[in-house]
Each structure stands twice: as C-alpha cells, then as structure tokens.
Design an enzyme around this catalytic site. Structure first.
Site: not given
Length: 520
Positions: A415, A431
């Site tokens: 992301h 992440c």
C-alpha cells in the site's frame, strides 16, 4: 469468423459461418449482417456498412445513416472512408431536397428580385474578399499553426464527422539508432506537412524505422511492404480533412506481450474463483470488489484496445472464452505469421535485503520501486502470496493510513504511505509500503491473481516452503548496470493507456464504508 467444417463437408457447408457454439449462419441469409451484429460482433464495421447500403437502397435514410456512423466508429478499417463518403452523399442529398422543397413555395416577384440583385452582389463581393484574405493567411502561417500531438501509446481519435474522402498514403522514414525523441518528433512533423501538400486530401501515415544509415531520415519513401510496419518504433498520422494535428505515437514492442499477460493473469484469477471464463472481457473491469483489472491495455502494434470475438488481423485483441486456456483465450489480433505470445503471469518480486520491488512478467522487467518493510519486531512475512482485493484510497483505523491504493495479500498489503521517510527502511508493522506516487503507478499495472514472491533478507532465512518459485529467482542488478532494466518510457506507455480510458470500462475501485485492518 470460422466456416463450418466437418470430416465430409458438403458444398453448402462452405457458406456457413460459425457464430457461437453450435450456432451457424449462411452467408446468403438476407439477414446475415444483422445476425453478425447481434450474435458475433456488435461493432463489426463491415456488417454495419452493408446494412447501411441495404437501408440506403430502400430509401430508409435515417437507418442508413445510423449504420454508416456505427461503421465509422471502428478505425482503422476498410469501410471507414466508404461510410464517410456515403454519409456525405446522404447529407448533401438531404440538403438539396430541402432546397428543392423550399423552391416550391411562391418566390419573390421579378420586381423584388431586381431590388435585391444589387445588395446581393455586394454581399457576394464582401464574402469573396474575406475568403481570399483567410486563404492568404493560411498560406503564410499554416506550417506553424499545424499542431503536433505526441503520445507514447494512445488510440487515435475516432468517431469524428468526416467531410472529405481520403486515401491512405503510407511512407517509410529511417532514423539513426539512438536518435533523440525530440528530433524524431520534429522530423515527422515537418515531413507529414510536406507530404500532405504533395498529396492533398490524402491520409498521410509515416512509419519510422531505426537504421544504421547516416542521414537516412532526410527522405520519406512510399511503403511497398507491410512487413516494415511491424518494425516501426514510431508512427505519425496526418489527415487535414479530419484534424489539423500531426499525431505521433511511439510504439514499444514489449507492450503487446505485457498487456496480453496482464489480462491473462486477471482471466486466470476469475476462472479460479468462478470455475469458468467470464462471458465478456468487460466482466474483469467491474466496480470493487470485482475489479480484476483497472484498464484494458492497448495492443502495441496498432495502438487499439478494441476486442473482437474472432481473428481478422486488424489490430487490437481477440477474446475466445471457449478456448482451453488463458493463452488461447486472449491474444493480439495482429497479422498471421507473428510468433504467439507465451503466457507468463504478472509477478511482484520483493527483495527484502535491497528494499526493492520489481514488477515483471516471466523474466521481463516492467518497473522497479523502492519500498519500506516490517521492523525486526514485526517483520514482513516471506514466501509466496497472491494479490486479492484491489482498492483505491482504502479506509483504515486512521485517515490515509494505507495511502493512495492497496493490493491485499491477506493479513498484510502492498500500500501507499504519506510517510516517505519510511521508504527504504524496516519500520512498518509488516506491510510493504511505497510512496503514494509510486503506488499510484504500480496499482493499475498489477491485476488480481498476480503472484507476490517475498525473498528474505538473509540468504539462509526462513522463507515459506510453498515458494519453490522463489528459489529460481536471482536478484536483479542495480538499475544503472542492468541493460534489461525497465525504462520510464515503457512504464509511462502502459500508464498512459490506463489514463486514456474512461466510461463503462473504467471501474469504480474505491470501497466506500468498508474499513480495512491490514497490519500497516
């Protein structure tokens, strides 16, 4: 369209055309072209043009005009200028008929005509002088007024109302290897204008070829062999009857293979989830969460994103949902004899040691990005993952925590982030982070179903056992030393194709009201 064939075909079978599954139609069927549009290809330029002729002959002008205009929506095609000429003829006839009808009404008396003759003469004289001045201004200033529209990959504008019939005049122009794009653009711009002066009312097309001959770019020669078209790295088009801009399109041969495999990867994801291929390719371009892709790539040789259900070599793509696998379901609609493009799924390779992510199909690199990873206490898991949900501007526990877009990998995601200081470091909760700008570049090029291989930072690290594919992967050298490294122009070409598409095939990829809980 395939003809019906069997072990012992009859002469009548030669006139049958395969439309769909067990559905055939005879070429001599009076409603043949209507059935082609209804069951096979609703955009067939030939079928629409023939129907236009049919209604034209019956005097049904409005229906004829409708089908002629539908035929012109596919460009290039052999029926484009024929349909244009037919539309012009019908419109001229309609204007003449209106004038004739108005002439049946009682006109002015001879005395009235005499009174109006002198003022009318003055009006004609003034208009003539005005037109002469306009023509002189055009002669002196036209070259600098003709604009130049340059794209990397963008389908040319179609659907305009054409008032002059044009004949395509193809030319070949050689450029030295490594010639700067700016010099190529300027040369094509000037050549197109000069050729249009020599061939008025012609559609000028110039194919630029890289050559080792010094000074070869000075002369444009007529194109006599279509094989040269496939070797062109740039194409210029100029048709003053349609548009005053010289349109220049740089062609990347890699784009066709990359575009085909982006779509095939999405197709396989759809088949895996639904058990069958989608009825239409549009089904891959639905709103979230069914946005398997963000856009339909244009085929690199023709610059067209038009999809047909049968092969005719006119450019764009072919989609045959009845084929056995993704490679045969989706392929370029280019001239016979081209080597088939093998299916190599889209893959993201994350090398933790270098904080880098590379987008590729097979061994073909597309783009490379700097990334941020998980910290020592919350490391990014290694192994093999598959891109699931794709979402733009996902909502999280705090506003903007997932940045511009995200590609879900389960409990983690790739992301965007506004914290650019974390890029190149290991500070996330697990992440994979990219800057918002680079995430906006990666997102549309990554379809659902793409494989993500995360290689551990240490050679002896504990990669997941289900990543056998990662064992064969070798880290790529630095971009500066890698002769096969992705070029910004290639990435920009793909993104330009994404930005140029809108309307029904542009899915809404936000997930309003849904809160995501990736590790961050």
């Amino acid at each position: 369209m395939k003809q019906s064939q069997g072990r012992f075909p009859s002469p009548a079978a030669q006139q049958l055309v395969h439309l769909h599954k067990n559905l055939y139609v005879n070429r001599h069927d009076p409603k043949y072209h209507e059935k082609v549009i209804r069951y096979l290809d609703p955009h067939s330029p030939e079928a629409h043009y023939r129907l236009g002729q049919h209604f034209d002959q019956k005097g049904l002008k409005s229906k004829a005009l409708y089908h002629y205009k539908q035929s012109m929506k596919v460009y290039p095609s052999p029926y484009y200028y024929q349909a244009s000429g037919a539309i012009r003829r019908l419109e001229q006839n309609a204007a003449a008929g209106a004038a004739t009808a108005s002439g049946t009404i009682a006109g002015p008396t001879p005395e009235q005509r005499a009174e109006r003759a002198f003022p009318l003469f003055l009006k004609v004289l003034v208009m003539t002088l005005f037109m002469i001045n306009i023509a002189l201004l055009f002669i002196f200033f036209a070259p600098s007024a003709i604009s130049k529209a340059v794209t990397v990959l963008s389908p040319f504008t179609v659907g305009k109302s054409v008032t002059y019939e044009s004949v395509e005049k193809p030319f070949l122009l050689h450029f030295p290897h490594g010639e700067p794009n700016r010099k190529v653009e300027d040369a094509l711009h000037q050549k197109a204008i000069k050729l249009a002066e020599a061939y008025p009312n012609a559609h000028i097309v110039i194919y630029g070829i890289a050559s080792s001959a010094a000074g070869a770019e000075q002369k444009a020669v007529p194109l006599t062999n279509d094989d040269w078209k496939r070797q062109a790295f740039v194409v210029a088009e100029y048709n003053p009857a349609i548009d005053q801009a010289v349109k220049i399109r740089f062609v990347h041969p890699e784009l066709t293979a990359i575009g085909a495999n982006i779509v095939r990867t999405a197709l396989n994801a759809y088949i895996s989830e639904h058990g069958t291929a989608p009825p239409r390719l549009d089904d891959l371009l639905q709103d979230y969460p069914n946005n398997y892709m963000s856009f339909l790539p244009a085929e690199g040789q023709s610059g067209s994103a038009l999809v047909r259900t049968f092969f005719n070599g006119s450019g764009g793509w072919v989609y045959d949902r009845e084929a056995a696998d993704a490679e045969r379901m989706f392929y370029p609609n280019t001239e016979p004899g081209d080597e088939p493009i093998p299916y190599t799924p889209v893959q993201l390779v994350v090398e933790a040691a270098q904080h880098s992510l590379e987008l590729r199909t097979g061994d073909r690199p597309i783009a490379r990005y700097r990334i941020g990873l998980g910290s020592d206490s919350t490391p990014t898991p290694t192994g093999s993952f598959t891109v699931g949900n794709r979402v733009i501007e996902p909502e999280g526990r705090s506003p903007g925590v997932y940045g511009a877009a995200a590609l879900s990998l389960g409990s983690i995601a790739i992301h965007g982030t506004t914290d650019v200081s974390s890029i190149g470091r290991s500070v996330s909760l697990g992440c994979i982070r990219l800057s918002n700008e680079e995430m906006a570049s990666l997102y549309p090029l990554t379809p659902r179903g793409a494989q993500v291989v995360i290689v551990p930072a240490e050679p002896g690290g504990t990669a997941s056992a289900d990543v056998a594919a990662a064992d064969a992967w070798a880290p790529a050298p630095a971009v500066a030393a890698d002769s096969t490294a992705p070029t910004p122009a290639l990435t920009e070409a793909l993104l330009l194709g994404a930005r140029s598409q809108s309307g029904p095939l542009k899915p809404v990829e936000t997930a309003i009201g849904i809160l995501f809980h990736w590790l961050g």
